[in-house]
Design an enzyme around this catalytic site. Structure first.
Site, PDB file in Angstrom:
ATOM      1  N   HIS A 184      44.328  39.772  73.809  1.00  0.00           N
ATOM      2  CA  HIS A 184      45.549  39.194  74.373  1.00  0.00           C
ATOM      3  C   HIS A 184      46.501  40.254  74.937  1.00  0.00           C
ATOM      4  O   HIS A 184      47.517  39.911  75.555  1.00  0.00           O
ATOM      5  CB  HIS A 184      46.272  38.326  73.331  1.00  0.00           C
ATOM      6  CG  HIS A 184      47.061  39.086  72.316  1.00  0.00           C
ATOM      7  ND1 HIS A 184      46.614  39.304  71.035  1.00  0.00           N
ATOM      8  CD2 HIS A 184      48.282  39.678  72.379  1.00  0.00           C
ATOM      9  CE1 HIS A 184      47.526  39.981  70.361  1.00  0.00           C
ATOM     10  NE2 HIS A 184      48.551  40.218  71.151  1.00  0.00           N
ATOM     11  N   SER A 239      50.034  44.632  67.846  1.00  0.00           N
ATOM     12  CA  SER A 239      48.816  43.889  68.202  1.00  0.00           C
ATOM     13  C   SER A 239      47.676  44.826  68.580  1.00  0.00           C
ATOM     14  O   SER A 239      47.884  45.863  69.222  1.00  0.00           O
ATOM     15  CB  SER A 239      49.099  42.957  69.383  1.00  0.00           C
ATOM     16  OG  SER A 239      49.975  41.934  69.011  1.00  0.00           O
ATOM     17  N   ASP A 288      39.838  37.165  69.602  1.00  0.00           N
ATOM     18  CA  ASP A 288      40.860  37.986  70.254  1.00  0.00           C
ATOM     19  C   ASP A 288      40.537  39.467  70.078  1.00  0.00           C
ATOM     20  O   ASP A 288      41.277  40.223  69.435  1.00  0.00           O
ATOM     21  CB  ASP A 288      42.224  37.634  69.663  1.00  0.00           C
ATOM     22  CG  ASP A 288      43.373  38.362  70.348  1.00  0.00           C
ATOM     23  OD1 ASP A 288      43.149  38.910  71.439  1.00  0.00           O
ATOM     24  OD2 ASP A 288      44.488  38.372  69.767  1.00  0.00           O
TER      25      ASP A 288
END
Length: 757
Positions: free
Chosen positions: A513, A691, A565
């Protein structure tokens, strides 16, 4: 009445001759007069009370003279203070370098002080070897190597004469000997006698002349030790390097014997620091692929065996047991028997080595034996340890002098009172190698530790790292987290910041992402935090998991869906792996199987999961993107499994106000969950910018088990109670994720591919 007055007067006269403490007379306190030192100060271990040690402290480049310390004994200092000679801090000097034969030393002086520089030149027709320029250092030793002027016409090269020494013997053919003597007040460390051997090498070790105040710096020790302590030892003659190079290798047989002095001549603080050094040494060795066998003893008058090498081999004691027993052993556990019997310590080691030899002579012949002792060498009972050390040598050599490579006898002489000459008799002496080190304090020993475990010969091993808060000093971020990569991706209208982990020299693992499908490789910037000297190659391409689709479940009311992801960034060329830039381990690979020290029978994904995720609450970590602004960016979490994971689903229902079915649609079995509180422990939570970073566990080395993907709330940006959110990480054990990783990381055409199980 007169009698009472007479006795009272007599009593007062007697008391007037003794010092008072808090209004009470004391017969055991020592006086405080004549103790000062010109140019320095003194410190007391227990005020002026009996047993207190007074130590003189001088600035760097100076040393206390004539005494380094005094001890309070029966109300008197030993040695007794005197005004002649006056206690002073004298300038450190280096041994006289004017011993060069067939050459000249410039300048010629009677004394050489710190920072004095000397240069050396040979007479005509002589060839120069060694250091042309040397500097007198604050530790009382010259920098560089011994200057030598010679014709090089004999079988062996001229062995030279070290500063402060004299030499007998000037013919250097086979079996010729040279004998060294140090000047007055200097102690000879190394080989007093050296013999020219058939191969053109001198026996033994080049001698040095040490002043009483001289010591080795941590940097010298690290270099001299040759970065030698490894999980297994093998001889590796490398070009340009004299003597033995010890390096990591698989399949070696290694027995390590460690002895720690706990006698009264070793202060409790240094004893506790030595325990930490030993724990750190053992832990560091455990990072590697071949685990040695250990025997650890603590000695004073008697010997306490923390662990017996044979018990270790039979599995009766494990590594964690050694660390715990060391933790639990206190300085006072030796009891009242606080003498120093170094001979008995070596006798115990000799007996263990002899027992191992008797058990299996063939295996013993293939075993490397390492003996390490931490002591000041001040032995007051048991006799001279030297004959026992000779017995250890003969047990290992077994009549074959070529087997001397199977034994390394190391000694760390710690403290200002180290008996240098005695300890030097107990260590291995080989040309070009150092086995005896003189350090001022246990802090100095600690500072050498990471360099002693140099990883330069095994940089390809994944998951190696250095503790951020190490004993005595702070490691750098790049050495602590050498696989961490900051990622910045420039999009139209903005920039995305993520974290990735180096998993092979050519690939970085991160979150899908972080990218848009129209991103360009040239718009991806990679940075190794706090490591300006580490330049990363340009990005070749980025690869998203084929099943990643953030809109895959919009029809079910899930606007953002993060299953699969994961993404890989491929570099245009593989990075050079060093101690400051190396890979993290990922599960289900042969490389990680070795890191976990599992057998080939356990070489499977299921076994790795069973070993790494072994409880309902698994202690794990992630990295904060605020790496430059935090003391330590490593954050603590617990990965929740089974009923604990059910709690994550329930919490997601409550926070997102969704049904149980909808929660299961969002949070499939391909996610790991962390966050919340349990057992008086509150998890750290991820923030925007974290992330793509690794969720990892520590099992000897660092193993990545997840990729940070998404969370229920961004409490970092919007505030709120951290216990009210949960974080979700892509599970690297997922078969679909494993297929993706194997396709690219296991490709035999890339630089250093991984072998998947």
């Amino acid at each position: 009445m007169q009698s009472l007055l007479l006795w009272t007067s007599l009593f007062l006269v007697i008391l007037s001759h003794f010092p008072f403490l808090n209004g009470a007379p004391s017969l055991s306190q020592c006086p405080d007069n004549y103790l000062n030192i010109t140019g320095g100060k003194y410190i007391l271990s227990n005020s002026y009370n009996a047993g207190s040690i007074l130590r003189y402290i001088c600035p760097e480049g100076f040393y206390p003279y004539p005494q380094k310390k005094r001890e309070c004994h029966r109300g008197q200092w030993d040695p007794k203070p005197s005004t002649k000679p006056v206690q002073v801090c004298k300038k450190v000097t280096c041994p006289n370098p004017n011993v060069l034969v067939n050459g000249v030393v410039i300048p010629v002086k009677s004394l050489y002080y710190v920072n004095d520089t000397t240069t050396y030149r040979c007479n005509s027709d002589y060839t120069f070897r060694g250091s042309e320029t040397r500097v007198c250092q604050v530790n009382g030793k010259w920098s560089g190597g011994t200057p030598i002027c010679s014709h090089n016409t004999d079988h062996c090269p001229d062995p030279g004469t070290p500063p402060g020494a004299s030499r007998q013997g000037h013919i250097f053919n086979i079996d010729d000997k040279v004998t060294y003597t140090c000047s007055k007040n200097l102690k000879l460390i190394g080989s007093k006698v050296r013999v020219c051997q058939d191969g053109g090498q001198w026996s033994g070790k080049e001698p040095e002349c040490y002043a009483d105040f001289a010591y080795d710096t941590p940097e010298e020790v690290a270099e001299a030790f040759g970065n030698s302590m490894k999980t297994t030892l093998s001889l590796n003659e490398e070009s340009g390097q004299v003597g033995k190079k010890i390096r990591l290798d698989k399949g070696g047989k290694l027995d390590i014997y460690i002895a720690l002095d706990a006698s009264d001549s070793i202060e409790e603080e240094d004893f506790n620091k030595a325990k930490k050094v030993i724990k750190k040494l053992i832990t560091k060795i455990s990072y590697y692929e071949v685990s040695p066998n250990y025997e650890v003893i603590i000695f004073a008058t008697d010997v306490t065996k923390i662990v017996n090498v044979n018990d270790f081999k039979r599995g009766k004691v494990k590594l964690a047991d050694i660390l715990k027993i060391l933790d639990d052993y206190n300085y006072d556990d030796k009891g009242q028997k606080s003498g120093t019997n170094i001979r008995k310590a070596y006798e115990n080691i000799r007996n263990s080595i002899s027992f191992e030899k008797a058990q299996n002579k063939t295996t013993f012949a293939e075993t490397q034996n390492i003996v390490i002792i931490f002591t000041d060498g001040v032995s007051n009972m048991g006799g001279n340890p030297k004959p026992i050390v000779e017995e250890i040598k003969q047990t290992v050599y077994d009549g074959d002098i070529n087997r001397d490579r199977n034994l390394d006898l190391y000694a760390f002489g710690v403290g200002e009172d180290t008996d240098k000459e005695k300890i030097d008799e107990w260590v291995t002496k080989r040309d070009g190698e150092e086995h005896f080190f003189v350090l001022k304090s246990m802090d100095d020993v600690a500072r050498t530790l990471d360099k002693m475990i140099d990883e330069s010969t095994s940089v390809s091993l994944c998951g190696l790292y250095k503790d951020y808060f190490d004993i005595g000093f702070k490691s750098t971020l790049r050495e602590t987290y050498p696989w961490m990569i900051k990622i910045s991706i420039t999009h139209l209208g903005g920039t995305a910041n993520c974290i990735g982990s180096l998993v092979t020299p050519s690939f970085i693992l991160t979150a899908a992402h972080c990218f848009r499908f129209d991103d360009k490789p040239e718009k991806i910037l990679l940075v190794a935090p706090n490591a300006a000297e580490v330049k990363l190659p340009e990005v070749k391409l980025f690869i998203l998991h084929p099943d990643y689709n953030i809109t895959a479940k919009t029809a079910k009311g899930i606007s953002e869906y993060y299953e699969y992801d994961v993404a890989l960034i491929q570099l245009k060329k593989g990075v050079e792996i060093t101690s400051k830039l190396r890979t993290i381990c990922i599960p289900c690979t042969v490389e990680t199987n070795r890191a976990l020290q599992l057998s080939s029978n356990d070489e499977s994904c299921d076994k790795h999961r069973e070993f790494l995720l072994d409880s309902d609450l698994v202690k794990a970590y992630f990295m904060s993107h605020k790496v430059e602004t935090l003391d330590d960016p490593k954050k603590n979490i617990q990965i929740r499994q089974n009923k604990q994971r059910d709690e994550c689903l329930q919490h997601a229902q409550d926070v997102l106000q969704i049904s149980k079915e909808n929660a299961k649609e969002r949070i499939t079995n391909n996610f790991l969950c962390s966050g919340g509180a349990s057992q008086n422990y509150i998890d750290d939570v991820t923030c925007k910018g974290d992330s793509g970073g690794p969720a990892f566990v520590e099992r000897n080395r660092l193993i990545q088990v997840g990729v940070i993907s998404w969370g229920l709330k961004d409490t970092c940006a919007f505030g709120g109670n951290e216990q009210d959110t949960r974080d979700f990480h892509i599970d690297l054990f997922s078969p679909q994720v494993q297929d993706f990783l194997q396709k690219y990381l296991g490709d035999g055409d890339i630089d250093t591919p991984l072998t998947f199980v």
